[in-house]
Design an enzyme around this catalytic site. Sequence first.
Site, short mmCIF file in Angstrom:
data_model
loop_
_atom_site.label_atom_id
_atom_site.label_comp_id
_atom_site.label_asym_id
_atom_site.label_seq_id
_atom_site.Cartn_x
_atom_site.Cartn_y
_atom_site.Cartn_z
N HIS A 187 -5.92 -21.66 9.60
CA HIS A 187 -7.21 -22.15 9.07
C HIS A 187 -8.00 -21.02 8.43
CE1 HIS A 187 -11.20 -23.75 8.63
NE2 HIS A 187 -11.62 -22.69 9.30
N CYS A 228 -12.08 -28.74 4.99
CA CYS A 228 -10.90 -27.90 4.85
C CYS A 228 -9.65 -28.77 4.84
CB CYS A 228 -10.84 -26.89 6.00
SG CYS A 228 -9.41 -25.81 5.94
N CYS A 267 -6.56 -27.59 5.48
CA CYS A 267 -5.43 -26.95 6.19
C CYS A 267 -4.87 -27.91 7.24
CB CYS A 267 -5.86 -25.63 6.82
SG CYS A 267 -6.62 -25.78 8.45
N ASP A 286 -8.05 -7.69 0.28
CA ASP A 286 -7.10 -7.92 1.37
C ASP A 286 -7.76 -7.51 2.67
OD1 ASP A 286 -6.65 -4.85 0.92
OD2 ASP A 286 -5.69 -5.32 2.83
N ASP A 293 0.86 -1.18 0.00
CA ASP A 293 0.00 0.00 0.00
C ASP A 293 0.90 1.23 0.00
OD1 ASP A 293 0.94 0.26 2.58
OD2 ASP A 293 -0.97 -0.24 3.53
#
Length: 390
Positions: free
Chosen positions: A332, A301, A303, A263, A90
């Site tokens: 996660h 999931c 992860c 983001d 940024d």
Amino acid sequence: MFEFEIQSRDGLARTATFATPHGTVQTPMFMPVGTQGSVKGISAQELTEIKSQMILGNTYHLMLRPGAEMVAAHGGLPGFTGYPGPFLTDSGGFQVMSLGHMRKISEHGVVFKSHLDGSLVELTPERSVEVQQGLGADVIMAFDECPPFPAEVPYIRSSLERTVRWLERCLKAKTRDDQALFAIVQGGIHPDLRQQSLDATVPFQTPGFAIGGLAVGESKDEMFPAVAYTARGLPENKPRYLMGVGHPEDLVAGIALGVDMFDCVYPTRTGRFGYALTDDGRLNMNSAAPRQQLTPIDPDCDCYACTHHTRAYLAHLVKAEEMLAPRLLSLHNLRYLHRLVERARAAIQAGEYQAWASQWGERYFRTQATAQAWAGPLPGWFARAVRGED
Ligand SMILES: [Zn+2]
């Protein structure tokens, strides 16, 4: 370089590839935030494992500590952080205005007091570009003025006009051609001001455009019409980045309106507070129920936390204040958002985004505490966004 190639379209939603010097990413995508050169608690190796594509770095923090020169001495953020893929930085403007003890904002730039040692620091469009060139991200952002919410219309108007003059100065100051500078459209929640900003910004034909000035305190009913309006006015063949936005429901709604990049610190911040993101809403691992549950956070999931641990174990770590707890919940939550955009991309490619997004929303919002606040299975702003409406 920086070629943005649309692969499929479904309504206003699209999937695309975006080529950068450190790799080609697939959009829509979610970018984890590495404020101080680190996504809090998550290693570079783990970022790769959960299939992160682009990491965000904060100019404000990195210019104050360790300084752009030290990052540049490592060849830029990939060398400094060990994450080999693309970065986006940024401009520092938003954080100066929200974190810094601002002293003075003028046509020249912003003078502020460092939150670290109280010293006076100046940030101008030229200095922001110089720092971002040192940090070496693939995508860098124009230095803009982001008005607080609420703000008076005349102030928003003069600040968006200044943002256009600052964009010109940023482009003049930029010397590296291996970095794409994105312009930022401002204008608050006012369609006429958004249009004025679009009219003045789009002609610069930067390699991508950001929708700025949102998620600063306005309601979703106010924010999403502004997203719809702004996205519609941006060029079709360039990436569109909705800055600082990243709750699961915002991603699903934003993608429906044609946004490509997001983001937010939300997944790591909420993980540190003991919350896990799921299709059934946010699971409070501080509460009693998960301590008895022998299932993963999310059986679908992939992860590390979900493939190795039960809710009972993770909730125990939270209760015992073990440092592994915020790490695994952050891991996660990041993977949840990456999987969410992966599923969104598949739905767009299959031409069934609206149906998928509605179904996802009906399950997600069913368990939300605020479920009583609207009539029907979905909040109005979400249903309208999914249909591609303001
Ligand atoms: Zn998981």
